[in-house]
Design a protein around this motif. Sequence first.
Motif, PDB file in Angstrom:
ATOM      1  N   GLY A  68       0.731  -1.276   0.081  1.00 45.27           N
ATOM      2  CA  GLY A  68       0.105   0.052  -0.077  1.00 45.27           C
ATOM      3  C   GLY A  68       0.986   1.164   0.149  1.00 45.27           C
ATOM      4  N   TRP A  69       1.888   1.290   0.730  1.00 47.24           N
ATOM      5  CA  TRP A  69       2.843   2.508   0.826  1.00 47.24           C
ATOM      6  C   TRP A  69       3.352   2.621  -0.658  1.00 47.24           C
ATOM      7  CZ3 TRP A  69       8.057   1.799  -0.334  1.00 47.24           C
ATOM      8  CH2 TRP A  69       8.816   2.968  -0.220  1.00 47.24           C
ATOM      9  N   ALA A  70       3.839   1.555  -1.333  1.00 45.68           N
ATOM     10  CA  ALA A  70       4.537   1.787  -2.528  1.00 45.68           C
ATOM     11  C   ALA A  70       3.454   2.113  -3.640  1.00 45.68           C
ATOM     12  CB  ALA A  70       5.100   0.237  -2.974  1.00 45.68           C
ATOM     13  N   MET A  71       2.389   1.657  -3.396  1.00 43.07           N
ATOM     14  CA  MET A  71       1.357   1.976  -4.634  1.00 43.07           C
ATOM     15  C   MET A  71       1.194   3.466  -4.364  1.00 43.07           C
ATOM     16  SD  MET A  71      -1.499  -1.084  -4.222  1.00 43.07           S
ATOM     17  CE  MET A  71      -2.439  -0.474  -5.642  1.00 43.07           C
ATOM     18  N   ARG A  72       1.348   4.263  -3.200  1.00 45.98           N
ATOM     19  CA  ARG A  72       0.603   5.587  -3.239  1.00 45.98           C
ATOM     20  C   ARG A  72       2.161   6.319  -3.822  1.00 45.98           C
ATOM     21  NH1 ARG A  72      -1.275   3.627   1.939  1.00 45.98           N
ATOM     22  NH2 ARG A  72       0.846   4.167   3.024  1.00 45.98           N
ATOM     23  N   ARG A  73       3.129   5.926  -3.874  1.00 42.33           N
ATOM     24  CA  ARG A  73       4.455   6.430  -4.294  1.00 42.33           C
ATOM     25  C   ARG A  73       4.776   5.981  -5.836  1.00 42.33           C
ATOM     26  NH1 ARG A  73       3.879   6.032   0.527  1.00 42.33           N
ATOM     27  NH2 ARG A  73       4.806   7.561   2.238  1.00 42.33           N
ATOM     28  N   ARG A  74       3.927   5.302  -6.665  1.00 41.98           N
ATOM     29  CA  ARG A  74       4.250   4.759  -7.639  1.00 41.98           C
ATOM     30  C   ARG A  74       4.777   5.668  -8.674  1.00 41.98           C
ATOM     31  NH1 ARG A  74       3.394   0.199 -10.529  1.00 41.98           N
ATOM     32  NH2 ARG A  74       2.752   0.491 -12.665  1.00 41.98           N
ATOM     33  N   ARG A  75       5.684   5.324  -9.516  1.00 36.04           N
ATOM     34  CA  ARG A  75       6.253   6.192 -10.591  1.00 36.04           C
ATOM     35  C   ARG A  75       6.988   5.246 -11.537  1.00 36.04           C
ATOM     36  NH1 ARG A  75      10.604   8.120 -12.145  1.00 36.04           N
ATOM     37  NH2 ARG A  75      11.783   7.907 -10.075  1.00 36.04           N
ATOM     38  N   ALA A  76       6.008   4.702 -12.383  1.00 40.72           N
ATOM     39  CA  ALA A  76       6.686   3.640 -13.409  1.00 40.72           C
ATOM     40  C   ALA A  76       7.638   4.340 -14.366  1.00 40.72           C
ATOM     41  CB  ALA A  76       5.636   3.407 -14.187  1.00 40.72           C
ATOM     42  N   VAL A  77       8.801   3.368 -14.461  1.00 42.77           N
ATOM     43  CA  VAL A  77       9.882   3.824 -15.335  1.00 42.77           C
ATOM     44  C   VAL A  77       9.260   3.798 -16.939  1.00 42.77           C
ATOM     45  CG1 VAL A  77      11.662   3.015 -14.029  1.00 42.77           C
ATOM     46  CG2 VAL A  77      10.758   1.552 -15.803  1.00 42.77           C
ATOM     47  N   GLY A  78      10.184   4.415 -17.809  1.00 42.48           N
ATOM     48  CA  GLY A  78       9.875   4.517 -19.128  1.00 42.48           C
ATOM     49  C   GLY A  78      10.069   3.348 -19.832  1.00 42.48           C
ATOM     50  N   ALA A  79       9.567   3.385 -21.050  1.00 40.13           N
ATOM     51  CA  ALA A  79       9.642   2.133 -21.830  1.00 40.13           C
ATOM     52  C   ALA A  79      10.672   1.652 -22.159  1.00 40.13           C
ATOM     53  CB  ALA A  79       8.701   2.326 -23.477  1.00 40.13           C
ATOM     54  N   ALA A  80      11.529   2.547 -22.481  1.00 37.62           N
ATOM     55  CA  ALA A  80      13.319   2.216 -22.866  1.00 37.62           C
ATOM     56  C   ALA A  80      13.846   1.251 -21.836  1.00 37.62           C
ATOM     57  CB  ALA A  80      13.983   3.435 -23.254  1.00 37.62           C
ATOM     58  N   VAL A  81      13.486   1.833 -20.551  1.00 39.21           N
ATOM     59  CA  VAL A  81      14.169   0.932 -19.611  1.00 39.21           C
ATOM     60  C   VAL A  81      13.332  -0.470 -19.281  1.00 39.21           C
ATOM     61  CG1 VAL A  81      14.503   0.912 -16.948  1.00 39.21           C
ATOM     62  CG2 VAL A  81      14.738   2.888 -17.886  1.00 39.21           C
ATOM     63  N   MET A  82      12.033  -0.423 -19.712  1.00 42.22           N
ATOM     64  CA  MET A  82      11.417  -1.663 -19.500  1.00 42.22           C
ATOM     65  C   MET A  82      11.804  -2.643 -20.788  1.00 42.22           C
ATOM     66  SD  MET A  82       9.650  -1.745 -16.900  1.00 42.22           S
ATOM     67  CE  MET A  82       9.119  -3.367 -17.285  1.00 42.22           C
ATOM     68  N   ARG A  83      12.160  -2.020 -21.858  1.00 47.09           N
ATOM     69  CA  ARG A  83      12.703  -3.072 -23.126  1.00 47.09           C
ATOM     70  C   ARG A  83      14.130  -3.646 -22.642  1.00 47.09           C
ATOM     71  NH1 ARG A  83      10.442   1.134 -26.199  1.00 47.09           N
ATOM     72  NH2 ARG A  83      12.295   2.113 -26.287  1.00 47.09           N
ATOM     73  N   MET A  84      14.952  -2.961 -21.857  1.00 50.49           N
ATOM     74  CA  MET A  84      15.986  -3.165 -21.400  1.00 50.49           C
ATOM     75  C   MET A  84      15.952  -4.147 -20.542  1.00 50.49           C
ATOM     76  SD  MET A  84      18.203   0.185 -20.874  1.00 50.49           S
ATOM     77  CE  MET A  84      19.839  -0.695 -20.211  1.00 50.49           C
ATOM     78  N   CYS A  85      14.932  -4.281 -19.509  1.00 42.33           N
ATOM     79  CA  CYS A  85      14.697  -5.185 -18.403  1.00 42.33           C
ATOM     80  C   CYS A  85      14.197  -6.428 -18.913  1.00 42.33           C
ATOM     81  CB  CYS A  85      13.726  -4.675 -17.396  1.00 42.33           C
ATOM     82  SG  CYS A  85      14.353  -3.480 -16.288  1.00 42.33           S
TER      83      CYS A  85
END
Length: 315
Positions: free
Chosen positions: A263-280
């Motif tokens: 719950g704490w994490a969801m309130r502070r959520r800031r997803a990374v961009g598509a470029a980083v997700m492609r690398m992952c």
Amino acid sequence: MNDRISVVVLTHNRLPEVTRTVSHLLSLPEAPPVIVADNGSTDGTATALRERFPDVQVIECGANLGAAGRNRAAKLARTDYIAFSDDDTEWQPGALDEAVRILDSAPRVAVISGRVLVGESRELDPTCARMRASPLDRAGLPGPALVGYMAGACVFRAAVFRKVGGYEPRLFIGGEEALVALDVLDAGHAIVYCDAVVTVHRPSAARDAPLRRRMLARNAALVAWLRLPRGEALTASLRALAALRAGERNFLRHAAALLRDIGWAMRRRRAVGAAVMRMCEQVRQAELAAFGRREALQRLRSARRYTLRASDKRQ
């Protein structure tokens, strides 16, 4: 002597280990400033270090802050680069000079993850073998590009470490570097592996393995909720719950704590961009393929052993 780089050492109630590590660091030809973050030790660590090593800065965190203790020490560094060390890891002669050379020549690189040799046998840490084989594009970089690094065996640009905020206190310790790595990449910097930047890890016997397993699973879920797509966050959460059920007597209590943390994490959520997700995703697919081949080879070897045993029995 190299006045471009400092070493930050994190410790908690491991006076023999940290004494050995600090003594080694002070003997390096680079003669780096050494800053120790004492995470609320009760074994006299701070006093003993000050008495034996008067040139070393010791900051007492007042409590066990986990990885965030490194943030306190990093604030004291006045150098361009910071090498992080645990109290059971020792940078080898020349490693820090090499890190400075690489970072000076590669402004895009924010973090170097070094080569870790384990124990008296100096065997390569398996994580380093995977880093060497990174599938990511390394064009223009001084080593294999990475999506993560090893917290106790890395060298940072000090400005980038401070810009991303260092380590999140809520994660305490155990996979805590994953969040920092995602933020570093999302800011447009690179992380690389370097064989020439070497540290030796002498694993301490003072370890709480069940706690570490629990923290690793819990932190993977929190990092996923903080930065990754929701589908991955749900999967990581289910894995964390499964890990708690498999290894904990107080499952309900730990599960409730995990849900509060999510719950704490969801309130502070800031997803990374598509470029980083492609690398992952590229790294994940490569590791899945590697593990698949490994599993197939293991099955083949098992089948061969079974066939040989059966043949022996028939003779």
